[in-house]
Design a protein around this motif. Structure first.
Motif, short mmCIF file in Angstrom:
data_model
loop_
_atom_site.label_atom_id
_atom_site.label_comp_id
_atom_site.label_asym_id
_atom_site.label_seq_id
_atom_site.Cartn_x
_atom_site.Cartn_y
_atom_site.Cartn_z
N PRO A 1 0.83 -1.21 0.00
CA PRO A 1 0.00 0.00 0.00
C PRO A 1 0.86 1.25 0.00
N ASP A 2 0.28 2.34 -0.48
CA ASP A 2 1.02 3.60 -0.51
C ASP A 2 1.40 4.02 0.91
N PRO A 3 2.62 4.56 1.08
CA PRO A 3 3.04 4.96 2.42
C PRO A 3 2.24 6.15 2.94
N VAL A 4 2.10 6.19 4.25
CA VAL A 4 1.40 7.29 4.90
C VAL A 4 2.35 8.48 4.96
N PRO A 5 1.89 9.69 4.62
CA PRO A 5 2.79 10.84 4.68
C PRO A 5 3.28 11.08 6.11
N LEU A 6 4.53 11.52 6.22
CA LEU A 6 5.13 11.73 7.54
C LEU A 6 4.61 12.97 8.23
N ALA A 7 4.35 14.01 7.48
CA ALA A 7 3.89 15.26 8.09
C ALA A 7 2.83 15.87 7.20
N LYS A 8 1.96 16.63 7.81
CA LYS A 8 0.94 17.32 7.04
C LYS A 8 1.45 18.71 6.68
N VAL A 9 1.20 19.10 5.46
CA VAL A 9 1.61 20.41 4.99
C VAL A 9 0.52 21.41 5.37
N PRO A 10 0.89 22.49 6.05
CA PRO A 10 -0.14 23.45 6.43
C PRO A 10 -0.73 24.15 5.20
N VAL A 11 -2.03 24.37 5.26
CA VAL A 11 -2.73 25.06 4.18
C VAL A 11 -2.89 26.52 4.57
N ILE A 12 -2.40 27.40 3.72
CA ILE A 12 -2.48 28.84 3.98
C ILE A 12 -3.46 29.43 2.98
N PRO A 13 -4.51 30.14 3.47
CA PRO A 13 -5.44 30.76 2.54
C PRO A 13 -4.74 31.78 1.65
N ILE A 14 -5.24 31.93 0.44
CA ILE A 14 -4.63 32.83 -0.53
C ILE A 14 -4.62 34.26 -0.02
N LYS A 15 -5.65 34.66 0.69
CA LYS A 15 -5.71 36.05 1.17
C LYS A 15 -4.62 36.36 2.20
N ASP A 16 -4.06 35.32 2.86
CA ASP A 16 -3.01 35.54 3.85
C ASP A 16 -1.60 35.55 3.25
N ILE A 17 -1.48 35.21 1.97
CA ILE A 17 -0.16 35.18 1.33
C ILE A 17 0.16 36.57 0.82
N ALA A 18 1.30 37.10 1.24
CA ALA A 18 1.72 38.43 0.81
C ALA A 18 2.33 38.34 -0.59
N PRO A 19 1.97 39.26 -1.48
CA PRO A 19 2.57 39.23 -2.82
C PRO A 19 4.06 39.58 -2.73
N PRO A 20 4.87 39.08 -3.65
CA PRO A 20 6.30 39.40 -3.60
C PRO A 20 6.52 40.90 -3.84
N VAL A 21 7.51 41.42 -3.15
CA VAL A 21 7.82 42.84 -3.26
C VAL A 21 8.58 43.07 -4.56
N ALA A 22 8.08 43.99 -5.36
CA ALA A 22 8.73 44.30 -6.64
C ALA A 22 9.98 45.12 -6.40
N ARG A 23 11.03 44.81 -7.15
CA ARG A 23 12.28 45.56 -7.04
C ARG A 23 12.08 46.91 -7.71
N PRO A 24 12.53 47.98 -7.09
CA PRO A 24 12.35 49.30 -7.71
C PRO A 24 13.13 49.37 -9.03
N PRO A 25 12.56 50.03 -10.04
CA PRO A 25 13.25 50.11 -11.33
C PRO A 25 14.52 50.96 -11.23
N LEU A 26 15.47 50.64 -12.09
CA LEU A 26 16.70 51.42 -12.13
C LEU A 26 16.39 52.83 -12.65
N PRO A 27 17.09 53.82 -12.17
CA PRO A 27 16.85 55.18 -12.66
C PRO A 27 17.16 55.27 -14.16
N ARG A 28 16.36 56.04 -14.88
CA ARG A 28 16.53 56.17 -16.32
C ARG A 28 17.85 56.84 -16.68
#
Length: 140
Positions: A84-111
């Motif tokens: 039979p398939d092995p039982v997973p060792l640990a459960k992966v926590p589920v994080i709601p999408i609304k709690d995930i912070a978007p990645p911070v964009a790097r400021p553009p280089l000066p023109r």
């Protein structure tokens, strides 16, 4: 179609690539038409499928290089049956999408910096191309 009957068949298989062993259950409908022509319809879980000797792939690795055993072979050799398939060792926590912070964009280089670096590079490449192509164009 006049005459017909159903039979249940279990086909044991082994993948010759990863050595995975499993068994597929089929229902085979044997039918005969008015002209005496016989045909078989293979069903797996109530769905029409190809016969087991054509186009089956390994559920573990997806390979098509398989072999089959005689009917009832795995019942006589339970050591070959897949564990039979092995039982997973640990459960992966589920994080709601609304709690995930978007990645911070790097400021553009000066023109101005891009212009200060880019213009000399463009001028140098343009001069090198001109110096290389000018003798070829004026050679005639």
């Amino acid at each position: 179609m006049h005459d017909g009957f159903e039979s249940r068949e279990s086909w044991p298989f082994e993948c010759l690539r990863c050595l995975y062993v499993w068994e597929e259950d089929y229902v085979v409908r044997h039918l005969t038409d008015d002209h005496g022509n016989e045909m078989e319809i293979w069903l797996a879980s109530g769905v029409p499928v190809q016969p087991p000797w054509s186009g089956l792939s390994c559920p573990a690795c997806g390979a098509y290089h398989l072999t089959s055993f005689p009917a009832g072979y795995l019942a006589r050799h339970p050591e070959l049956a897949a564990a039979p398939d092995p039982v997973p060792l640990a459960k992966v926590p589920v994080i709601p999408i609304k709690d995930i912070a978007p990645p911070v964009a790097r400021p553009p280089l000066p023109r101005r910096l891009l212009i200060a670096v880019g213009l000399p590079v463009v001028a140098f490449v343009g001069y090198e191309l001109y110096a290389y192509m000018a003798p070829i164009a004026h050679h005639h």
